[in-house]
Structures are given as C-alpha cells and as structure tokens.
Design an enzyme around this catalytic site. Structure first.
Site, mmCIF file in Angstrom:
data_model
loop_
_atom_site.group_PDB
_atom_site.id
_atom_site.type_symbol
_atom_site.label_atom_id
_atom_site.label_comp_id
_atom_site.label_asym_id
_atom_site.label_seq_id
_atom_site.Cartn_x
_atom_site.Cartn_y
_atom_site.Cartn_z
ATOM 1 N N SER A 104 0.765 -1.396 -0.220
ATOM 2 C CA SER A 104 0.078 0.038 0.353
ATOM 3 C C SER A 104 0.963 1.389 -0.076
ATOM 4 C CB SER A 104 -0.894 -0.044 1.683
ATOM 5 O OG SER A 104 -2.198 1.051 1.118
ATOM 6 N N HIS A 137 3.261 13.969 5.972
ATOM 7 C CA HIS A 137 3.049 15.551 6.290
ATOM 8 C C HIS A 137 3.319 16.605 7.066
ATOM 9 C CE1 HIS A 137 0.074 14.528 2.966
ATOM 10 N NE2 HIS A 137 -0.114 13.781 3.441
ATOM 11 N N CYS A 143 -1.746 -3.928 3.419
ATOM 12 C CA CYS A 143 -2.596 -5.470 3.043
ATOM 13 C C CYS A 143 -1.845 -6.307 4.330
ATOM 14 C CB CYS A 143 -2.971 -5.739 2.182
ATOM 15 S SG CYS A 143 -3.959 -4.237 1.595
#
Length: 120
Positions: free
Chosen positions: A69, A74, A89
C-alpha cells in the site's frame, strides 16, 4: 464487512509542538520513510517522493508506494505539526513504527496523538 478483518492495517501518528527544523529537513523525511518501510518488512515500489510546500503553506509532503500500500508523511512547519500515515494489507508492528516516528522526529509523547484504524 467482516471479510476485512485481518486484511487491512492502518495507523496515524499525529503530532504537534514539533521542532520546525526537523519538520523542514527533506533528507530526514526521506530516511524516515525508507526506515518505516524496512520496519514493516515491505518493499518500496515507487519513491520516496518529497515535495516542498508553498510559502503560504510551508512544510513537506513525502510518500512512497510499498508492495502492500503506502506510507505518507506531511509536515507543517508554520503550525509545528506533522502527520504520519501507514496503510497496508500486510500486518506490521504498529508500536514499533510509532516509537520509531517519536524518536526520529524527536517528538514529545504528550503532544502525540495515535490512531489505529480497527476494521470489524
């Protein structure tokens, strides 16, 4: 929805009152993303990509696509905040990732919010 149980693993580490210099360090951010992928025992398929924010919204965004994934970070230097998102996953050690982020970015635990998304 019960078919999702044990198939998706997602954590968010959200911190404030962070060190502005650390938040604005591109090399440190890239190292963190690479190390988180290693801690999760996942391969990087693309990235890490690190992008500088605009002057009206200073900070960095870094992300990588992993074989299961993504990892994104940020930072918001003006607000002294950051957010780390690891979605997979494949199962990984949430606590190990959280503790690594706290250490790598020199975060004070009292200013860290931690969310583990739990699927039914």
């Amino acid at each position: 929805m019960s078919e999702l149980k044990g198939r998706r693993f997602h954590i968010i580490v959200d911190a404030y009152n962070c060190n502005e210099q650390i938040l604005d360090d591109k090399k440190n951010l890239e190292e963190a993303i690479r190390e988180i992928a290693k801690l999760c025992d996942m391969s990087i398929l693309y990235g890490p990509v690190i992008i500088q924010g605009e002057p009206y919204n200073p900070g960095l965004t870094g992300f990588t696509i992993i074989d299961f994934s993504h990892i994104s970070i940020h930072t918001f230097t003006k607000e002294k905040e950051m957010c780390v998102d690891v979605f997979s996953c494949k199962k990984y050690d949430n606590e190990q990732v959280k503790n690594y982020v706290i250490e790598k970015f020199k975060l004070d635990k009292k200013f860290v919010k931690y969310i583990e998304v739990k699927y039914p």
